[in-house]
Motif scaffolding. Structure first.
Motif, PDB file in Angstrom:
ATOM      1  N   LYS A   1      -9.364  10.131  11.901  1.00  0.00           N
ATOM      2  CA  LYS A   1      -9.090  11.452  12.463  1.00  0.00           C
ATOM      3  C   LYS A   1      -9.624  12.551  11.552  1.00  0.00           C
ATOM      4  N   SER A   2      -9.438  12.382  10.245  1.00  0.00           N
ATOM      5  CA  SER A   2      -9.926  13.378   9.278  1.00  0.00           C
ATOM      6  C   SER A   2     -11.446  13.469   9.302  1.00  0.00           C
ATOM      7  N   ILE A   3     -12.091  12.316   9.438  1.00  0.00           N
ATOM      8  CA  ILE A   3     -13.561  12.303   9.498  1.00  0.00           C
ATOM      9  C   ILE A   3     -14.035  13.012  10.757  1.00  0.00           C
ATOM     10  N   LYS A   4     -13.388  12.729  11.878  1.00  0.00           N
ATOM     11  CA  LYS A   4     -13.781  13.344  13.152  1.00  0.00           C
ATOM     12  C   LYS A   4     -13.614  14.860  13.116  1.00  0.00           C
ATOM     13  N   GLN A   5     -12.519  15.323  12.506  1.00  0.00           N
ATOM     14  CA  GLN A   5     -12.224  16.757  12.477  1.00  0.00           C
ATOM     15  C   GLN A   5     -13.001  17.504  11.412  1.00  0.00           C
ATOM     16  N   SER A   6     -13.581  16.758  10.479  1.00  0.00           N
ATOM     17  CA  SER A   6     -14.300  17.405   9.381  1.00  0.00           C
ATOM     18  C   SER A   6     -15.466  18.250   9.884  1.00  0.00           C
ATOM     19  N   GLY A   7     -15.549  19.471   9.394  1.00  0.00           N
ATOM     20  CA  GLY A   7     -16.661  20.347   9.737  1.00  0.00           C
ATOM     21  C   GLY A   7     -16.568  20.994  11.097  1.00  0.00           C
ATOM     22  N   GLN A   8     -15.469  20.786  11.812  1.00  0.00           N
ATOM     23  CA  GLN A   8     -15.319  21.415  13.124  1.00  0.00           C
ATOM     24  C   GLN A   8     -15.119  22.922  12.969  1.00  0.00           C
ATOM     25  N   LYS A   9     -15.754  23.640  13.831  1.00  0.00           N
ATOM     26  CA  LYS A   9     -15.528  25.085  13.872  1.00  0.00           C
ATOM     27  C   LYS A   9     -14.245  25.367  14.636  1.00  0.00           C
ATOM     28  N   LYS A  10     -13.641  26.471  14.356  1.00  0.00           N
ATOM     29  CA  LYS A  10     -12.386  26.837  15.002  1.00  0.00           C
ATOM     30  C   LYS A  10     -12.572  26.873  16.518  1.00  0.00           C
ATOM     31  N   GLY A  11     -11.680  26.197  17.211  1.00  0.00           N
ATOM     32  CA  GLY A  11     -11.762  26.154  18.672  1.00  0.00           C
ATOM     33  C   GLY A  11     -12.543  24.975  19.196  1.00  0.00           C
ATOM     34  N   SER A  12     -13.197  24.224  18.293  1.00  0.00           N
ATOM     35  CA  SER A  12     -13.962  23.059  18.732  1.00  0.00           C
ATOM     36  C   SER A  12     -13.018  21.893  18.984  1.00  0.00           C
ATOM     37  N   THR A  13     -13.350  21.035  19.945  1.00  0.00           N
ATOM     38  CA  THR A  13     -12.500  19.884  20.267  1.00  0.00           C
ATOM     39  C   THR A  13     -13.131  18.562  19.880  1.00  0.00           C
ATOM     40  N   GLY A  14     -14.388  18.593  19.492  1.00  0.00           N
ATOM     41  CA  GLY A  14     -15.053  17.329  19.167  1.00  0.00           C
ATOM     42  C   GLY A  14     -15.673  17.357  17.793  1.00  0.00           C
ATOM     43  N   GLY A  15     -15.998  16.180  17.285  1.00  0.00           N
ATOM     44  CA  GLY A  15     -16.640  16.083  15.979  1.00  0.00           C
ATOM     45  C   GLY A  15     -18.147  16.114  16.114  1.00  0.00           C
ATOM     46  N   ASN A  16     -18.842  15.873  15.006  1.00  0.00           N
ATOM     47  CA  ASN A  16     -20.293  15.835  15.035  1.00  0.00           C
ATOM     48  C   ASN A  16     -20.763  14.609  15.810  1.00  0.00           C
ATOM     49  N   SER A  17     -21.934  14.721  16.431  1.00  0.00           N
ATOM     50  CA  SER A  17     -22.477  13.561  17.144  1.00  0.00           C
ATOM     51  C   SER A  17     -22.877  12.469  16.162  1.00  0.00           C
ATOM     52  N   THR A  18     -23.181  12.857  14.932  1.00  0.00           N
ATOM     53  CA  THR A  18     -23.485  11.881  13.907  1.00  0.00           C
ATOM     54  C   THR A  18     -22.499  12.056  12.765  1.00  0.00           C
ATOM     55  N   LYS A  19     -21.750  11.012  12.425  1.00  0.00           N
ATOM     56  CA  LYS A  19     -20.843  11.046  11.304  1.00  0.00           C
ATOM     57  C   LYS A  19     -21.371  10.112  10.231  1.00  0.00           C
ATOM     58  N   ARG A  20     -21.800  10.707   9.156  1.00  0.00           N
ATOM     59  CA  ARG A  20     -22.324   9.950   8.020  1.00  0.00           C
ATOM     60  C   ARG A  20     -21.372  10.180   6.865  1.00  0.00           C
ATOM     61  N   ILE A  21     -20.833   9.125   6.301  1.00  0.00           N
ATOM     62  CA  ILE A  21     -19.862   9.297   5.232  1.00  0.00           C
ATOM     63  C   ILE A  21     -20.318   8.559   3.974  1.00  0.00           C
ATOM     64  N   THR A  22     -19.910   9.090   2.832  1.00  0.00           N
ATOM     65  CA  THR A  22     -20.183   8.468   1.544  1.00  0.00           C
ATOM     66  C   THR A  22     -18.858   8.112   0.888  1.00  0.00           C
ATOM     67  N   LEU A  23     -18.732   6.869   0.451  1.00  0.00           N
ATOM     68  CA  LEU A  23     -17.549   6.424  -0.260  1.00  0.00           C
ATOM     69  C   LEU A  23     -17.899   6.288  -1.739  1.00  0.00           C
ATOM     70  N   PHE A  24     -17.072   6.877  -2.592  1.00  0.00           N
ATOM     71  CA  PHE A  24     -17.400   7.007  -4.006  1.00  0.00           C
ATOM     72  C   PHE A  24     -16.184   6.680  -4.864  1.00  0.00           C
ATOM     73  N   SER A  25     -16.425   6.035  -6.000  1.00  0.00           N
ATOM     74  CA  SER A  25     -15.367   5.773  -6.976  1.00  0.00           C
ATOM     75  C   SER A  25     -15.943   5.943  -8.367  1.00  0.00           C
ATOM     76  N   LYS A  26     -15.206   6.650  -9.230  1.00  0.00           N
ATOM     77  CA  LYS A  26     -15.661   6.844 -10.609  1.00  0.00           C
ATOM     78  C   LYS A  26     -15.411   5.608 -11.464  1.00  0.00           C
ATOM     79  N   THR A  27     -14.417   4.825 -11.106  1.00  0.00           N
ATOM     80  CA  THR A  27     -14.013   3.703 -11.957  1.00  0.00           C
ATOM     81  C   THR A  27     -14.476   2.343 -11.468  1.00  0.00           C
ATOM     82  N   ALA A  28     -14.767   2.223 -10.182  1.00  0.00           N
ATOM     83  CA  ALA A  28     -15.117   0.912  -9.623  1.00  0.00           C
ATOM     84  C   ALA A  28     -16.586   0.862  -9.228  1.00  0.00           C
ATOM     85  N   ASN A  29     -17.168  -0.318  -9.319  1.00  0.00           N
ATOM     86  CA  ASN A  29     -18.562  -0.520  -8.937  1.00  0.00           C
ATOM     87  C   ASN A  29     -18.607  -1.018  -7.495  1.00  0.00           C
TER      88      ASN A  29
END
Length: 263
Positions: free
Chosen positions: A95-123
């Motif tokens: 849900k957080s990914i879908k809502q990310s970057g939405q403009k106020k009043g928008s009901t949908g997310g981006n047509s393309t959702k590209r995410i990066t997963l990162f950790s400072k301690t784990a490889n």
């Protein structure tokens, strides 16, 4: 894929999903949802406590990297060791990914959702090229389990596959198929760490051939290759389209040093 994401400039695991409309057959995109579940569950099993998730879509809606952070319970640094209800956690993250970057009043997310997963301690790179088993809650749709198995296979063979594609000139050793998206790296001797992922212990196969190569009946592979590089199709497949390959020679790599080693 794993690498440096050009949007966030972070080195991590990058997952991309292309969305669609409700009329599109890919609207639900079950493959991407299962991939995300697989990745997060595997990270949880590895006891990683500082996971950061960023939306890496190329959108003008994001003014800074902080805007791209995916929050869970108000925190962008996620301790998966504290998660007791994985399904609820997964729904919250999606849900957080879908809502990310939405403009106020928008009901949908981006047509393309590209995410990066990162950790400072784990490889994360080592984590996703290992052979750690992950169990997800059972899905109601059998095709999701099939997608899950394909994902596991692809995760641990990316570099191995790239080397075999080069060695075999992007061609399935049995069918001659050159459809790269269908070509996979098959281990001759079972995977047992990085030392088994060498070109001579592999062969480039179309995905369906790979499944048959890995499957056995009466102690024999459904599709086998002899020491003299002849294709051996199990008698149970005599009335199938695969029988036509029986007795034929495989396509060998360009270099002798890369020839597969069969016992």
């Amino acid at each position: 894929m794993y690498g440096i994401d050009p949007i966030t400039e972070l080195e991590g695991l990058v997952i991309e999903s292309r969305g669609g409309t409700k009329k599109s057959p890919n609207y639900r995109n079950p493959g991407h949802s299962l991939l995300l579940a697989y990745v997060l569950k595997k990270i949880q099993n590895a006891n990683i406590s500082d996971l950061e998730i960023y939306v890496a879509s190329n959108s003008s809606n994001y003014k800074s990297i902080d805007d791209r952070k995916v929050l869970y319970d108000g925190d962008f640094k996620i301790n998966l060791n504290s998660i007791t209800d994985f399904e609820s956690f997964l729904k919250s993250i999606k849900k957080s990914i879908k809502q990310s970057g939405q403009k106020k009043g928008s009901t949908g997310g981006n047509s393309t959702k590209r995410i990066t997963l990162f950790s400072k301690t784990a490889n994360l790179k080592d984590l996703f090229t290992s052979d750690v088993e992950v169990q997800l809650n059972k899905q109601t749709e059998s095709e999701l389990e099939y997608i899950y198995q394909r994902i596991k296979k692809r995760f641990r063979q990316s570099r191995f596959r790239k080397e075999l594609l080069e060695a075999y000139d992007n061609t399935c050793a049995i069918t001659g198929s050159k459809v790269i998206d269908l070509l996979e790296a098959a281990h001759i001797q079972p995977y047992d760490g990085a030392y088994t992922s060498v070109v001579s212990n592999g062969i480039l196969l179309r995905s369906d051939i790979h499944d048959l190569f890995d499957s056995q009946k009466d102690g024999k592979r459904l599709i086998n290759i002899s020491v003299d590089y002849k294709i051996e199709v199990h008698i149970s497949l005599e009335n199938s389209e695969y029988w036509g390959y029986n007795g034929k020679d495989i396509k060998l790599p360009k270099e002798i040093i890369n020839y597969p080693k069969f016992l």
